[in-house]
Design a protein around this motif. Structure first.
Motif, PDB file in Angstrom:
ATOM      1  N   MET A 112       0.830  -1.211   0.000  1.00 41.37           N
ATOM      2  CA  MET A 112       0.000   0.000   0.000  1.00 41.37           C
ATOM      3  C   MET A 112       0.862   1.258   0.000  1.00 41.37           C
ATOM      4  N   LEU A 113       1.972   1.215   0.723  1.00 38.45           N
ATOM      5  CA  LEU A 113       2.911   2.341   0.662  1.00 38.45           C
ATOM      6  C   LEU A 113       3.459   2.504  -0.752  1.00 38.45           C
ATOM      7  N   GLY A 114       3.661   1.364  -1.435  1.00 42.18           N
ATOM      8  CA  GLY A 114       4.131   1.413  -2.811  1.00 42.18           C
ATOM      9  C   GLY A 114       3.158   2.137  -3.724  1.00 42.18           C
ATOM     10  N   ALA A 115       1.852   1.957  -3.491  1.00 42.57           N
ATOM     11  CA  ALA A 115       0.856   2.664  -4.299  1.00 42.57           C
ATOM     12  C   ALA A 115       0.973   4.172  -4.104  1.00 42.57           C
TER      13      ALA A 115
ATOM     14  N   PHE B  83       2.835   9.586  -6.151  1.00 44.29           N
ATOM     15  CA  PHE B  83       3.418  10.899  -5.879  1.00 44.29           C
ATOM     16  C   PHE B  83       4.896  11.019  -6.239  1.00 44.29           C
ATOM     17  N   VAL B  84       5.567   9.901  -6.519  1.00 46.09           N
ATOM     18  CA  VAL B  84       6.998   9.963  -6.853  1.00 46.09           C
ATOM     19  C   VAL B  84       7.275   9.371  -8.221  1.00 46.09           C
ATOM     20  N   PHE B  85       7.016   8.078  -8.405  1.00 43.46           N
ATOM     21  CA  PHE B  85       7.383   7.414  -9.650  1.00 43.46           C
ATOM     22  C   PHE B  85       6.661   8.005 -10.855  1.00 43.46           C
ATOM     23  N   ARG B  86       5.403   8.369 -10.672  1.00 41.42           N
ATOM     24  CA  ARG B  86       4.645   8.922 -11.793  1.00 41.42           C
ATOM     25  C   ARG B  86       5.249  10.241 -12.274  1.00 41.42           C
ATOM     26  N   ARG B  87       5.859  10.981 -11.359  1.00 40.90           N
ATOM     27  CA  ARG B  87       6.481  12.259 -11.725  1.00 40.90           C
ATOM     28  C   ARG B  87       7.869  12.072 -12.333  1.00 40.90           C
TER      29      ARG B  87
ATOM     30  N   ALA C 160      16.541   9.799  -1.774  1.00 45.46           N
ATOM     31  CA  ALA C 160      15.892  10.638  -0.763  1.00 45.46           C
ATOM     32  C   ALA C 160      14.810   9.854  -0.023  1.00 45.46           C
ATOM     33  N   LEU C 161      14.094   8.986  -0.750  1.00 49.15           N
ATOM     34  CA  LEU C 161      13.090   8.142  -0.104  1.00 49.15           C
ATOM     35  C   LEU C 161      13.734   7.181   0.895  1.00 49.15           C
ATOM     36  N   LEU C 162      14.912   6.651   0.534  1.00 51.14           N
ATOM     37  CA  LEU C 162      15.631   5.765   1.452  1.00 51.14           C
ATOM     38  C   LEU C 162      15.972   6.505   2.743  1.00 51.14           C
TER      39      LEU C 162
END
Length: 291
Positions: A78-81, A86-90, A105-107
């Motif tokens: 669910m966190l992946g969604a 908000f991140v990968f799509r951009r 930065a997410l790490l």
């Protein structure tokens, strides 16, 4: 010679630990072509969730442990969604350098969240009662949990290989990975494939964190250590290739196990030696593409 079976088991265990880490990473790269540095951070979150849920439920059974690992997989999925939205799509269509910076930065964010909730002290998860002993095999004794990790790694690989190569869902995923535009022309919902592949990749990270929580000391640096080894298997196996990642994990695990026995003063050195040699001989990796 009498230590060879134990070295083989240790090598396979190390390799399956790496593969469980690399499985979701390889899946996400195969479809989005993004080297997701944050994968290790979300695996770490899965491990800490396993610790927290286990401490709350006070369960010591194998089935309880597996159920907790599945809950961790769902939570991290669910966190992946959220990350995909908000991140990968951009990151679509931007330079790979920006993708690396964003996922790194997410790490760091994952490490900060873990420090905020669980602190910086090392934590540990007790193994299930069924896996706390050892199994006598031939003339040597193998810890039950090491054999469990090997079985889990093989099971995850077989499940992923079946889905990707024997089901319609897998065929659509491969089609989108190879040519998204053509896949859209033949009626495949490319955006839906992107989203669900990312969710599956993150769920695999959560599952790996839950399963490996017993095998690792939990700390905010746990994700960084595992992701380096996973990237090694990903590169040697062929970027985005599940079968290649599995083969590379086994190969690097065995080389590391036997290498550490030969040169115990420099543990892990043979992992990088093998990585360099394989890439010099076959720079494209053992296999290519999402096959």
């Amino acid at each position: 010679m009498d230590q060879i079976p134990l070295l083989l088991i240790n090598g396979l265990s190390w390799g399956m630990t790496v593969f469980l880490t690399a499985a979701g990473l390889s899946l996400v790269f195969g479809i989005l072509h993004v080297l997701n540095f944050s994968h290790g951070g979300f695996l770490m979150i899965g491990a800490y969730l396993s610790y927290a849920i286990g401490a709350w439920l006070q369960t010591e059974s194998l089935w309880g442990f597996l159920a907790i690992a599945l809950v961790c997989a769902c939570a991290v999925g669910m966190l992946g969604a959220v990350v995909e939205r908000f991140v990968f799509r951009r990151l679509k269509g931007v330079s790979e350098a920006y993708s690396l910076i964003a996922t790194y930065a997410l790490l760091i964010l994952c490490q900060g969240v873990v420090k905020l909730i669980w602190g910086i002290d090392f934590l540990s998860v007790a193994p299930p009662a069924e896996l706390s002993g050892a199994l006598a095999m031939g003339g040597f004794i193998a810890p039950s949990f090491i054999l469990f990790v090997v079985v889990c790694g093989v099971a995850v690989f077989l499940a992923m290989d079946h889905v990707l190569h024997r089901t319609g869902v897998g065929k659509r995923v491969q089609a989108v990975a190879i040519d998204p535009a053509m896949a859209a022309w033949v009626g495949i919902n490319v955006n839906a494939v992107f989203v669900w592949t990312v969710v599956a990749g993150f769920a695999l990270a959560g599952l790996a964190g839950g399963l490996l929580s017993v095998n690792q000391s939990l700390s905010p640096e746990m994700g960084s250590a595992l992701i380096i080894q996973a990237f090694g298997a990903l590169i040697v196996g062929g970027l985005g290739n599940i079968r290649g990642a599995f083969l590379a994990s086994v190969l690097l695990g065995l080389v590391t196990s036997f290498g550490d026995r030969l040169v115990p003063d420099v543990p892990g050195m043979f992992f990088f030696v093998a990585l360099a040699v394989i890439l010099l001989v076959r720079p494209q990796g053992l296999m290519r593409g999402m096959r």
